[in-house]
Design an enzyme around this catalytic site. Sequence first.
Site, PDB file in Angstrom:
ATOM      1  N   ARG A   1       1.007  -1.157  -0.013  1.00  0.00           N
ATOM      2  CA  ARG A   1       0.049  -0.034  -0.090  1.00  0.00           C
ATOM      3  C   ARG A   1       0.725   1.219  -0.041  1.00  0.00           C
ATOM      4  O   ARG A   1       0.468   2.416  -0.453  1.00  0.00           O
ATOM      5  CB  ARG A   1      -1.148   0.003   1.228  1.00  0.00           C
ATOM      6  CG  ARG A   1      -2.145  -1.105   0.865  1.00  0.00           C
ATOM      7  CD  ARG A   1      -3.048  -0.791   1.990  1.00  0.00           C
ATOM      8  NE  ARG A   1      -2.693  -0.934   3.419  1.00  0.00           N
ATOM      9  CZ  ARG A   1      -2.675  -1.785   4.292  1.00  0.00           C
ATOM     10  NH1 ARG A   1      -3.249  -3.163   3.782  1.00  0.00           N
ATOM     11  NH2 ARG A   1      -2.125  -1.855   5.464  1.00  0.00           N
TER      12      ARG A   1
ATOM     13  N   GLU B   1       7.230  -7.160  17.020  1.00  0.00           N
ATOM     14  CA  GLU B   1       6.734  -7.718  18.231  1.00  0.00           C
ATOM     15  C   GLU B   1       6.341  -9.163  18.189  1.00  0.00           C
ATOM     16  O   GLU B   1       5.989  -9.901  18.953  1.00  0.00           O
ATOM     17  CB  GLU B   1       5.858  -6.689  18.528  1.00  0.00           C
ATOM     18  CG  GLU B   1       4.688  -6.359  17.800  1.00  0.00           C
ATOM     19  CD  GLU B   1       4.986  -5.174  17.057  1.00  0.00           C
ATOM     20  OE1 GLU B   1       4.171  -4.925  16.031  1.00  0.00           O
ATOM     21  OE2 GLU B   1       6.025  -4.694  16.710  1.00  0.00           O
TER      22      GLU B   1
END
Length: 176
Positions: A64, A101
């Site tokens: 994107r 993460e």
Amino acid sequence: MTDGSALDLKSFIRDIPDFPKPGILFRDITPLLASPPAFKESIRRLCEPFADSKVDAIVAAEARGFIFAAPMAVQLGAAFVPVRKPGKLPFDTHSFHYELEYGSDTLEIHVDGLKSGQRVLVVDDLLATGGTVGACCRLIERTGATVVGCAFAIELVALGGVKTLAPYSSFSLLKY
């Protein structure tokens, strides 16, 4: 409406609750992309803070980010250089492996995509935690180029991506 500066660009962002999983509120850019005046105005506003920055190249990670980066490159008179996942670029590449993460990832850029000393703007559609764009910045620096800033269509402020990207400066068109 001929003056795009009067457009409320947030009105072109659709909220999708519980996507891609429960508890996530997805900010959907497709209504903005479907409106030529809104999309054109978003590109103009994203370029404005960097008009005097002498940007040589704009880098974006798939996919994107490409949507905003390519027209920004045209408007700023800069090259567009894609950053992709491993195995997607057909020529020799620099790569950067980084931790997230929830796991790890790798990004690649063509070895001849940037030259030492070039001034580079990093662009993405969304700033969340800053992990991917931070990795792009480090990959750019490996080429000898200089990151002049980062630009985003949308920033999710509560996720702290701006702090993750420090010391790189960043500009976000819309903040949530």
